[in-house]
Design an enzyme around this catalytic site. Structure first.
Site, PDB file in Angstrom:
ATOM      1  CG  ASP A   1      84.911  68.724  27.106  1.00 54.56           C
ATOM      2  OD1 ASP A   1      84.597  68.667  25.908  1.00 54.56           O
ATOM      3  OD2 ASP A   1      85.996  68.293  27.544  1.00 54.56           O
TER       4      ASP A   1
ATOM      5  CG  HIS B   1      92.355  67.433  30.383  1.00 50.51           C
ATOM      6  ND1 HIS B   1      91.978  66.141  30.070  1.00 50.51           N
ATOM      7  CD2 HIS B   1      92.022  68.180  29.315  1.00 50.51           C
ATOM      8  CE1 HIS B   1      91.455  66.122  28.860  1.00 50.51           C
ATOM      9  NE2 HIS B   1      91.466  67.345  28.379  1.00 50.51           N
TER      10      HIS B   1
ATOM     11  CG  HIS C   1      88.774  65.583  31.245  1.00 44.18           C
ATOM     12  ND1 HIS C   1      88.346  66.891  31.318  1.00 44.18           N
ATOM     13  CD2 HIS C   1      88.403  65.158  30.005  1.00 44.18           C
ATOM     14  CE1 HIS C   1      87.761  67.230  30.184  1.00 44.18           C
ATOM     15  NE2 HIS C   1      87.779  66.192  29.363  1.00 44.18           N
TER      16      HIS C   1
ATOM     17  CD  GLU D   1      83.975  65.406  26.333  1.00 42.26           C
ATOM     18  OE1 GLU D   1      84.731  65.720  27.277  1.00 42.26           O
ATOM     19  OE2 GLU D   1      84.202  65.727  25.151  1.00 42.26           O
TER      20      GLU D   1
ATOM     21  CD  GLU E   1      86.846  63.123  26.511  1.00 41.49           C
ATOM     22  OE1 GLU E   1      86.710  63.326  25.296  1.00 41.49           O
ATOM     23  OE2 GLU E   1      87.549  63.834  27.237  1.00 41.49           O
TER      24      GLU E   1
ATOM     25  CG  ASP F   1      85.609  67.095  22.071  1.00 43.48           C
ATOM     26  OD1 ASP F   1      85.022  67.879  22.850  1.00 43.48           O
ATOM     27  OD2 ASP F   1      86.469  66.278  22.456  1.00 43.48           O
TER      28      ASP F   1
END
Length: 296
Positions: free
Chosen positions: A96, A166, A158, A282, A190, A85
């Site tokens: 992300d 976030h 998020h 994700e 995710e 990640d």
């Protein structure tokens, strides 16, 4: 949240870098490769491509769902079901992304990986249909359960904003009654799938920090570290490994002082409650005039 043309350029550039890094690192990850080597390869490649790491690379094995980043002297080797990640930012605008790797040629691992990947794909289809957050969560849960696994109920996707990994809005991975629609903004979806109970607890300290307060600290050395954190990372997460690279091993004492003084928050590792394996997938989605999956 309205995205300006300039911001959109940065968001898309971060996504392009994330895509390139992901494609580049995937074939290199092998069983028994040091996690420290994987993390540094990813982070160095991001910098080489003119981005910056948005947070320390998370390399979480088996029951650790998230927030494991190797320390400066970590000897842990890649094994089992590994979640990779990482994030890229360009002037605070982030891509992300995460993927999972089976390093033990396990049918169960492969099925878990497929469950989280398919849940992500189906969730993105719901975003494209302008479905509510409740419908997105339902789709994620039903997809994972169709593979005979459970979603992690207390981990979420998020919203992301400038230098804010976030944001206020969370995207649950389970059925829920939320009626909001993802509209104009940047979001990470995710899903996590597990063979276990479907919950995580907070485990050991991770060495991943975030700046929460710029108040004064007595030690001049700690103040110097605090000033660097504010300038270099602002409100994005960073890790002890990065601070040691800059200031040397003595910086661990400064980090402890800053944490005790209330300047920093240290994240815990997130562990599946029954110590069962977890997979993760994700991607980042820009919702603007059209929907763009920036990191895929």
């Amino acid at each position: 949240m309205t995205i300006t043309t300039k911001q959109k350029e940065k968001i898309l550039k971060a996504g392009e870098i994330a895509k390139e890094v992901k494609k580049w690192i995937k074939p290199q990850i092998k069983k028994d490769m040091p996690l420290l080597e994987i993390a540094e390869k990813i982070e160095n490649k991001i910098i080489e491509l003119k981005g910056k790491p948005a947070f320390p690379t998370n390399l979480s094995i088996n029951e650790i769902a998230a927030h494991y980043t190797p320390s400066y002297n970590d000897t842990t080797k890649a094994s089992g079901l590994l979640k990779v990640d990482f994030g890229v930012h360009v002037d605070g605008w982030t891509a992300d992304t995460a993927f999972s790797v089976d390093l033990e040629n396990s049918e169960e691992n492969k099925k878990l990986i497929e469950a989280s990947k398919e849940a992500l794909k189906n969730a993105i289809k719901e975003v494209e249909k302008k479905s509510s957050l409740g419908e997105i969560g339902r789709t994620i849960q039903e997809t994972i359960e169709s593979h005979k696994f459970l979603p992690i109920v207390n981990l979420t996707g998020h919203q992301m904003e400038e230098y804010e990994l976030h944001g206020n809005l969370t995207i649950l991975n389970i059925r829920n009654s939320r009626t909001e629609i993802l509209d104009k903004g940047l979001f990470a979806i995710e899903p996590f799938a597990t063979t276990g109970s479907g919950k995580i607890y907070e485990g050991k300290s991770s060495g991943i920090y975030i700046l929460i307060n710029g108040k004064n600290v007595r030690s001049p050395e700690a103040r110097k570290v605090l000033d660097f954190i504010g300038d270099e990372y602002q409100t994005l997460p960073f890790c002890s490994r990065w601070i040691i690279k800059k200031f040397g091993i003595k910086a661990l004492f400064s980090l402890k002082q800053l944490e005790d003084n209330g300047n920093l928050h240290q994240y815990p590792q997130l562990v599946e409650a029954s110590h069962a394996k977890v997979s993760q997938a994700e991607n980042t989605i820009l919702v603007d005039d059209k929907i763009i999956v920036t990191s895929e």
